[in-house]
Scaffold this motif. Sequence first.
Motif, PDB file in Angstrom:
ATOM      1  N   VAL A  70     -18.586  -8.856 -22.597  1.00 43.16           N
ATOM      2  CA  VAL A  70     -19.278  -8.421 -21.379  1.00 43.16           C
ATOM      3  C   VAL A  70     -20.547  -6.966 -21.729  1.00 43.16           C
ATOM      4  CG1 VAL A  70     -17.605  -9.196 -19.321  1.00 43.16           C
ATOM      5  CG2 VAL A  70     -17.762  -6.457 -20.465  1.00 43.16           C
ATOM      6  N   LYS A  71     -20.448  -6.780 -23.136  1.00 43.35           N
ATOM      7  CA  LYS A  71     -21.226  -6.052 -23.704  1.00 43.35           C
ATOM      8  C   LYS A  71     -22.287  -5.281 -23.457  1.00 43.35           C
ATOM      9  CE  LYS A  71     -22.178  -7.250 -27.983  1.00 43.35           C
ATOM     10  NZ  LYS A  71     -22.130  -7.601 -29.625  1.00 43.35           N
ATOM     11  N   ASN A  72     -23.017  -6.768 -22.931  1.00 41.76           N
ATOM     12  CA  ASN A  72     -24.489  -6.913 -22.329  1.00 41.76           C
ATOM     13  C   ASN A  72     -24.550  -6.979 -21.546  1.00 41.76           C
ATOM     14  OD1 ASN A  72     -25.358  -7.617 -24.972  1.00 41.76           O
ATOM     15  ND2 ASN A  72     -25.312  -9.306 -25.662  1.00 41.76           N
ATOM     16  N   GLU A  73     -23.392  -7.521 -20.103  1.00 44.62           N
ATOM     17  CA  GLU A  73     -23.522  -7.360 -18.859  1.00 44.62           C
ATOM     18  C   GLU A  73     -23.785  -5.929 -18.466  1.00 44.62           C
ATOM     19  OE1 GLU A  73     -23.231  -8.447 -15.241  1.00 44.62           O
ATOM     20  OE2 GLU A  73     -23.173  -9.852 -16.581  1.00 44.62           O
ATOM     21  N   LYS A  74     -24.948  -5.811 -17.350  1.00 45.50           N
ATOM     22  CA  LYS A  74     -25.194  -4.811 -16.686  1.00 45.50           C
ATOM     23  C   LYS A  74     -24.494  -4.336 -15.348  1.00 45.50           C
ATOM     24  CE  LYS A  74     -27.568  -3.475 -20.618  1.00 45.50           C
ATOM     25  NZ  LYS A  74     -26.714  -2.355 -21.232  1.00 45.50           N
ATOM     26  N   ASP A  75     -24.147  -5.551 -14.671  1.00 39.14           N
ATOM     27  CA  ASP A  75     -23.379  -5.342 -13.541  1.00 39.14           C
ATOM     28  C   ASP A  75     -22.299  -5.408 -13.638  1.00 39.14           C
ATOM     29  OD1 ASP A  75     -22.519  -5.759 -11.733  1.00 39.14           O
ATOM     30  OD2 ASP A  75     -23.179  -7.636 -10.551  1.00 39.14           O
ATOM     31  N   ILE A  80     -15.996  -5.236 -13.009  1.00 41.41           N
ATOM     32  CA  ILE A  80     -14.517  -5.080 -12.553  1.00 41.41           C
ATOM     33  C   ILE A  80     -13.502  -5.755 -12.323  1.00 41.41           C
ATOM     34  CG2 ILE A  80     -13.300  -3.427 -10.786  1.00 41.41           C
ATOM     35  CD1 ILE A  80     -15.401  -1.181 -11.166  1.00 41.41           C
ATOM     36  N   TYR A  81     -14.787  -7.217 -11.604  1.00 41.15           N
ATOM     37  CA  TYR A  81     -13.369  -8.406 -10.892  1.00 41.15           C
ATOM     38  C   TYR A  81     -13.394  -9.329 -12.026  1.00 41.15           C
ATOM     39  CZ  TYR A  81     -14.456  -7.098  -5.711  1.00 41.15           C
ATOM     40  OH  TYR A  81     -14.410  -6.292  -4.812  1.00 41.15           O
ATOM     41  N   MET A 119     -11.180   0.298 -16.004  1.00 40.52           N
ATOM     42  CA  MET A 119     -11.583  -0.334 -15.093  1.00 40.52           C
ATOM     43  C   MET A 119     -12.495   1.207 -14.134  1.00 40.52           C
ATOM     44  SD  MET A 119      -8.691  -1.736 -13.004  1.00 40.52           S
ATOM     45  CE  MET A 119      -9.783  -2.174 -11.369  1.00 40.52           C
ATOM     46  N   GLU A 120     -11.550   2.580 -14.416  1.00 40.57           N
ATOM     47  CA  GLU A 120     -12.756   4.016 -14.440  1.00 40.57           C
ATOM     48  C   GLU A 120     -13.545   3.746 -14.968  1.00 40.57           C
ATOM     49  OE1 GLU A 120      -9.864   7.269 -14.897  1.00 40.57           O
ATOM     50  OE2 GLU A 120      -7.928   6.557 -13.853  1.00 40.57           O
ATOM     51  N   ASN A 121     -13.789   3.238 -16.321  1.00 39.74           N
ATOM     52  CA  ASN A 121     -15.329   4.085 -16.800  1.00 39.74           C
ATOM     53  C   ASN A 121     -16.371   3.028 -16.501  1.00 39.74           C
ATOM     54  OD1 ASN A 121     -16.816   4.906 -19.691  1.00 39.74           O
ATOM     55  ND2 ASN A 121     -16.704   2.479 -19.946  1.00 39.74           N
ATOM     56  N   ASN A 122     -15.865   1.577 -16.045  1.00 38.08           N
ATOM     57  CA  ASN A 122     -16.649   0.620 -15.451  1.00 38.08           C
ATOM     58  C   ASN A 122     -17.202   1.330 -14.147  1.00 38.08           C
ATOM     59  OD1 ASN A 122     -17.141  -1.556 -17.184  1.00 38.08           O
ATOM     60  ND2 ASN A 122     -15.243  -2.103 -16.823  1.00 38.08           N
ATOM     61  N   PHE A 123     -15.637   1.807 -13.262  1.00 37.85           N
ATOM     62  CA  PHE A 123     -16.113   2.189 -11.234  1.00 37.85           C
ATOM     63  C   PHE A 123     -17.811   3.267 -12.191  1.00 37.85           C
ATOM     64  CE2 PHE A 123     -15.692   5.295  -8.264  1.00 37.85           C
ATOM     65  CZ  PHE A 123     -16.109   4.290  -7.452  1.00 37.85           C
ATOM     66  N   LYS A 128     -23.118   5.455 -11.736  1.00 35.57           N
ATOM     67  CA  LYS A 128     -24.594   5.339 -12.011  1.00 35.57           C
ATOM     68  C   LYS A 128     -26.028   4.936 -11.916  1.00 35.57           C
ATOM     69  CE  LYS A 128     -22.030   8.390 -15.467  1.00 35.57           C
ATOM     70  NZ  LYS A 128     -21.772   8.504 -17.351  1.00 35.57           N
ATOM     71  N   ALA A 129     -25.371   3.561 -11.684  1.00 38.71           N
ATOM     72  CA  ALA A 129     -26.534   2.295 -12.151  1.00 38.71           C
ATOM     73  C   ALA A 129     -26.725   2.577 -10.525  1.00 38.71           C
ATOM     74  CB  ALA A 129     -25.913   1.374 -12.531  1.00 38.71           C
TER      75      ALA A 129
END
Length: 211
Positions: A70-75, A80-81, A119-123, A128-129
């Motif tokens: 998922v390194k190129n995923e921006k959503d 998280i899901y 998970m917290e990092n992605n949240f 931020k996005a």
Amino acid sequence: MSKTREKLIDAAIEYLNMEDVEKISVKKLIKIADVGYGTFYNHFNSIEEIQVEALNKTVRNVLIEFKLNVKNEKDYVYIIYLALLRGINLLVNSPSIRWLLKDVQMLIQVFKEISQPNMENNFLNAVKAKQIKNTDIEDLIQFKDARHYMQWAAIGAVEQIVKGELSEKEAFAKLAKNVTVVDIPNAQRDQIIERILNETFYWEAKDNDDK
């Protein structure tokens, strides 16, 4: 970590991928690792201890692979899901799943130590996005509480899959819709769930494995 300890953990992972955990023994494990009986007890106090270490390493390796995928995923909400699905998939396909379900507290602890920071990092990235709107510190606290509940709910979903009550796809969709993973509009949540369910490269591979 010593090379011998690492060798024993790798042997345990290999063993657990071949045998149900209830059949595991020190005698068989040291044969795979090619070490002596005393060597095992120089590094571990019991079979249960090395099983936990093997699970820890397995989850870490899956997380590394997941991050690369998922390194190129921006959503970030999607990530998280998707991580929720990957966790379910990891457990359901583990030869040790029945043993793991007997020690749920240990399982929760492993995921808490390894997967929760991710998970917290992605949240935070989603905030931020501006993919999660109107957030403040209370939202992060609520997310942490929801995440803990979600882990227990995911264990319940895994049990339903193992019992044959639901398919992985059905269990994931039910869990994702019924448990508030993050506070987003239902339409946004449903769109993400639908995207994951329609990613046929994953589900087709699963369907072929089940045939």
